[in-house]
Design a protein around this motif. Structure first.
Motif, PDB file in Angstrom:
ATOM      1  N   ARG A  41      -1.865   2.337  -2.158  1.00  0.00           N
ATOM      2  CA  ARG A  41      -1.029   2.127  -3.872  1.00  0.00           C
ATOM      3  C   ARG A  41      -1.169   0.672  -3.535  1.00  0.00           C
ATOM      4  NH1 ARG A  41       4.924   3.053  -3.242  1.00  0.00           N
ATOM      5  NH2 ARG A  41       5.434   1.964  -4.641  1.00  0.00           N
ATOM      6  N   GLY A  42      -1.928  -0.199  -3.394  1.00  0.00           N
ATOM      7  CA  GLY A  42      -1.424  -1.752  -4.010  1.00  0.00           C
ATOM      8  C   GLY A  42      -3.168  -1.911  -3.914  1.00  0.00           C
ATOM      9  N   ALA A  43      -3.826  -0.991  -4.486  1.00  0.00           N
ATOM     10  CA  ALA A  43      -5.617  -1.097  -4.606  1.00  0.00           C
ATOM     11  C   ALA A  43      -5.056  -0.930  -6.022  1.00  0.00           C
ATOM     12  CB  ALA A  43      -6.534  -0.339  -4.586  1.00  0.00           C
ATOM     13  N   GLY A  44      -6.967  -1.190  -5.983  1.00  0.00           N
ATOM     14  CA  GLY A  44      -7.456  -2.049  -7.769  1.00  0.00           C
ATOM     15  C   GLY A  44      -6.668  -1.214  -8.811  1.00  0.00           C
ATOM     16  N   GLN A  45      -6.270   0.353  -8.695  1.00  0.00           N
ATOM     17  CA  GLN A  45      -5.679   1.116 -10.257  1.00  0.00           C
ATOM     18  C   GLN A  45      -4.223   1.257  -9.737  1.00  0.00           C
ATOM     19  OE1 GLN A  45      -7.307   1.541 -12.838  1.00  0.00           O
ATOM     20  NE2 GLN A  45      -9.183   0.853 -12.434  1.00  0.00           N
ATOM     21  N   GLY A  46      -4.063   0.792  -8.736  1.00  0.00           N
ATOM     22  CA  GLY A  46      -2.716   0.955  -8.518  1.00  0.00           C
ATOM     23  C   GLY A  46      -2.578   2.068  -7.994  1.00  0.00           C
ATOM     24  N   LYS A  47      -1.401   2.501  -8.562  1.00  0.00           N
ATOM     25  CA  LYS A  47      -0.741   4.089  -7.503  1.00  0.00           C
ATOM     26  C   LYS A  47      -0.716   5.396  -8.908  1.00  0.00           C
ATOM     27  CE  LYS A  47       3.667   2.186  -8.424  1.00  0.00           C
ATOM     28  NZ  LYS A  47       5.632   2.195  -8.713  1.00  0.00           N
ATOM     29  N   GLN A  89      -5.108  -7.931   4.355  1.00  0.00           N
ATOM     30  CA  GLN A  89      -3.961  -8.163   4.576  1.00  0.00           C
ATOM     31  C   GLN A  89      -3.172  -8.131   3.703  1.00  0.00           C
ATOM     32  OE1 GLN A  89      -2.512 -12.292   5.594  1.00  0.00           O
ATOM     33  NE2 GLN A  89      -4.066 -12.061   7.335  1.00  0.00           N
ATOM     34  N   ASP A  90      -4.098  -8.364   2.516  1.00  0.00           N
ATOM     35  CA  ASP A  90      -3.870  -8.487   1.328  1.00  0.00           C
ATOM     36  C   ASP A  90      -3.317  -7.054   0.518  1.00  0.00           C
ATOM     37  OD1 ASP A  90      -2.904 -10.897   0.369  1.00  0.00           O
ATOM     38  OD2 ASP A  90      -4.998 -11.004  -0.517  1.00  0.00           O
ATOM     39  N   LEU A  91      -4.199  -6.101   0.918  1.00  0.00           N
ATOM     40  CA  LEU A  91      -4.642  -4.642   0.264  1.00  0.00           C
ATOM     41  C   LEU A  91      -3.095  -4.224   0.568  1.00  0.00           C
ATOM     42  CD1 LEU A  91      -5.216  -2.548  -0.952  1.00  0.00           C
ATOM     43  CD2 LEU A  91      -6.595  -2.075   0.937  1.00  0.00           C
ATOM     44  N   LEU A  92      -2.697  -4.560   2.222  1.00  0.00           N
ATOM     45  CA  LEU A  92      -1.422  -4.051   3.229  1.00  0.00           C
ATOM     46  C   LEU A  92      -0.694  -4.284   2.673  1.00  0.00           C
ATOM     47  CD1 LEU A  92      -3.610  -4.176   6.747  1.00  0.00           C
ATOM     48  CD2 LEU A  92      -2.849  -1.866   5.502  1.00  0.00           C
ATOM     49  N   LYS A  93      -0.062  -5.566   2.742  1.00  0.00           N
ATOM     50  CA  LYS A  93       1.007  -6.052   2.030  1.00  0.00           C
ATOM     51  C   LYS A  93       1.493  -5.707   1.229  1.00  0.00           C
ATOM     52  CE  LYS A  93       0.897 -10.633   2.820  1.00  0.00           C
ATOM     53  NZ  LYS A  93       0.717 -11.755   2.476  1.00  0.00           N
ATOM     54  N   PHE A  94       0.373  -5.167  -0.417  1.00  0.00           N
ATOM     55  CA  PHE A  94       0.916  -4.585  -1.736  1.00  0.00           C
ATOM     56  C   PHE A  94       1.118  -3.556  -1.162  1.00  0.00           C
ATOM     57  CE2 PHE A  94      -1.576  -8.604  -3.397  1.00  0.00           C
ATOM     58  CZ  PHE A  94      -0.103  -9.286  -3.520  1.00  0.00           C
ATOM     59  N   SER A  95       1.166  -3.164   0.050  1.00  0.00           N
ATOM     60  CA  SER A  95       0.558  -1.304   0.093  1.00  0.00           C
ATOM     61  C   SER A  95       2.368  -0.443   0.515  1.00  0.00           C
ATOM     62  CB  SER A  95      -0.497  -0.593   0.391  1.00  0.00           C
ATOM     63  OG  SER A  95      -1.513  -0.840  -0.729  1.00  0.00           O
ATOM     64  N   VAL A  96       2.927  -1.787   0.812  1.00  0.00           N
ATOM     65  CA  VAL A  96       4.476  -2.126   1.821  1.00  0.00           C
ATOM     66  C   VAL A  96       4.899  -0.091   0.884  1.00  0.00           C
ATOM     67  CG1 VAL A  96       6.504  -1.875   2.595  1.00  0.00           C
ATOM     68  CG2 VAL A  96       4.399  -3.440   3.475  1.00  0.00           C
ATOM     69  N   GLY A  97       5.772   1.365   1.376  1.00  0.00           N
ATOM     70  CA  GLY A  97       5.653   2.151   0.612  1.00  0.00           C
ATOM     71  C   GLY A  97       4.902   3.656   0.578  1.00  0.00           C
ATOM     72  N   LEU A  98       5.462   4.871   0.015  1.00  0.00           N
ATOM     73  CA  LEU A  98       4.329   5.414   0.209  1.00  0.00           C
ATOM     74  C   LEU A  98       3.167   5.810  -0.854  1.00  0.00           C
ATOM     75  CD1 LEU A  98       5.693   8.597   1.231  1.00  0.00           C
ATOM     76  CD2 LEU A  98       6.374   9.266  -1.676  1.00  0.00           C
ATOM     77  N   ASN A  99       1.945   5.996   0.304  1.00  0.00           N
ATOM     78  CA  ASN A  99       0.583   5.624  -0.345  1.00  0.00           C
ATOM     79  C   ASN A  99      -0.212   7.752  -0.210  1.00  0.00           C
ATOM     80  OD1 ASN A  99      -0.193   2.446  -0.499  1.00  0.00           O
ATOM     81  ND2 ASN A  99       0.986   3.139   1.540  1.00  0.00           N
ATOM     82  N   LEU A 100      -1.039   7.620  -0.270  1.00  0.00           N
ATOM     83  CA  LEU A 100      -1.436   8.876   0.093  1.00  0.00           C
ATOM     84  C   LEU A 100      -2.647   8.827   0.763  1.00  0.00           C
ATOM     85  CD1 LEU A 100      -1.540  11.652  -1.189  1.00  0.00           C
ATOM     86  CD2 LEU A 100      -3.750  11.462  -3.417  1.00  0.00           C
ATOM     87  N   ASP A 156     -11.598  12.297  -3.638  1.00  0.00           N
ATOM     88  CA  ASP A 156     -12.085  11.321  -4.890  1.00  0.00           C
ATOM     89  C   ASP A 156     -11.686  12.571  -6.332  1.00  0.00           C
ATOM     90  OD1 ASP A 156     -11.758   9.611  -2.757  1.00  0.00           O
ATOM     91  OD2 ASP A 156     -13.929   9.646  -2.799  1.00  0.00           O
ATOM     92  N   ASN A 157     -10.489  11.558  -6.362  1.00  0.00           N
ATOM     93  CA  ASN A 157     -10.397  12.762  -7.772  1.00  0.00           C
ATOM     94  C   ASN A 157      -9.931  11.221  -8.324  1.00  0.00           C
ATOM     95  OD1 ASN A 157     -11.261  15.700  -7.743  1.00  0.00           O
ATOM     96  ND2 ASN A 157      -9.325  15.496  -6.414  1.00  0.00           N
ATOM     97  N   GLY A 158      -9.521   9.792  -8.214  1.00  0.00           N
ATOM     98  CA  GLY A 158      -8.627   8.741  -8.667  1.00  0.00           C
ATOM     99  C   GLY A 158      -9.249   8.422  -9.698  1.00  0.00           C
ATOM    100  N   ALA A 159     -10.463   8.466 -10.323  1.00  0.00           N
ATOM    101  CA  ALA A 159     -10.955   8.075 -11.352  1.00  0.00           C
ATOM    102  C   ALA A 159      -9.895   9.530 -12.985  1.00  0.00           C
ATOM    103  CB  ALA A 159     -11.729   8.044 -11.408  1.00  0.00           C
ATOM    104  N   SER A 160      -9.758   9.981 -12.948  1.00  0.00           N
ATOM    105  CA  SER A 160      -9.640  11.432 -13.903  1.00  0.00           C
ATOM    106  C   SER A 160      -8.032  10.709 -14.359  1.00  0.00           C
ATOM    107  CB  SER A 160      -9.122  12.462 -12.681  1.00  0.00           C
ATOM    108  OG  SER A 160      -9.842  13.054 -12.328  1.00  0.00           O
TER     109      SER A 160
END
Length: 259
Positions: A41-47, A89-100, A156-160
């Motif tokens: 969830r903490g990656a570029g395009q987020g949730k 480290q930053d990615l993990l920090k910003f992604s605490v919670g529910l991911n896919l 990988d359908n994340g760009a939809s």
């Protein structure tokens, strides 16, 4: 109609990053003992990328395509504290919670249009899937398909659903088709589009679309930058998919003309 049953698991081990992905997904182990590809969830395009990944994957499954099991994955804050790489480290920090997570298909290989094979009906279904979900990222450069056990698997359908990056203008997309299908990696093999459309009409109902959207985690729909409510967003996703679904014969013609 098969009910969607999305499991929720906890991440127990960060195994290694998959550096070929722009958003730095990772192989992780969960408390059920299985390995998954974790989308953060903490990656570029987020949730929004997770929402697109989830909707696209479950629509693909509903129309009979092969898709790795999708799970919701809880990530706690302990992993960022032991990760030496600052970017991760930053990615993990910003992604605490529910991911896919997507079930990891061991020894699967990336689909290569020059050497991989798939039947024309499957190719046609994938082309129409991507027209329905407006997936701009299934090209020869980046196929986002796997070959596993001699079968084609959709990942990988994340760009939809790119309209959801600008909710103010989302309704402008309701009348559109999908001209970018001309760049689709499977377009030349999609010689049974009309037959695929009939199958999709038989398999994908309005009730199934609504059920998929109802399973989007509430947390993923909440954003400080969006003024729309989560209920309005769910209604918009449903309306958009139904608008595409109602134009499936137009999408078939558009793809046939492009081919």
């Amino acid at each position: 109609m098969n009910k969607i049953d999305i499991r929720t698991v906890d991440v127990t081990q960060y195994v290694h990053p998959l550096r070929e992905g722009g958003s730095l997904p990772a192989i992780v182990k969960a408390d059920d003992g299985f390995l998954y590809v974790l989308k953060f969830r903490g990656a570029g395009q987020g949730k929004k990328a997770l929402i697109a990944e989830f909707i696209g994957g479950e629509i693909a499954r509903a129309i009979g395509l092969k898709v790795p099991e999708l799970v919701f994955m809880n990530l706690d804050d302990s992993f960022s504290k032991t990760e030496p790489d600052e970017e991760i480290q930053d990615l993990l920090k910003f992604s605490v919670g529910l991911n896919l997570g997507l079930h990891f298909l061991s020894s699967a290989i990336t689909y290569d249009p020059l050497v991989s094979t798939t039947d024309s009906l499957t190719a046609s279904k994938v082309v129409l899937l991507d027209s329905i979900i407006s997936n701009i990222d299934r090209t020869a450069k980046n196929t986002n398909l796997l070959q596993w056990n001699k079968e084609l698997w959709v990942i990988d359908n994340g760009a939809s659903f790119y309209f959801h990056h600008d909710w103010k203008n989302w309704e402008n997309h309701l009348t559109r088709t999908f001209p970018l299908i001309k760049d689709h990696v499977l377009l030349q093999k999609a010689t049974r589009l009309k037959e695929a459309a009939v199958e999709i009409k038989n398999l994908l109902s309005a009730a199934k679309i609504a059920e998929i959207i109802s399973n989007i985690p509430e947390d993923w729909l909440i954003s400080e930058s969006d003024s729309m409510s989560s209920d309005d967003m769910r209604a918009a996703y449903i309306e958009f998919i139904n608008s595409r679904y109602s134009k499936i014969d137009l999408l078939v013609k558009e793809a046939e003309d492009a081919r």
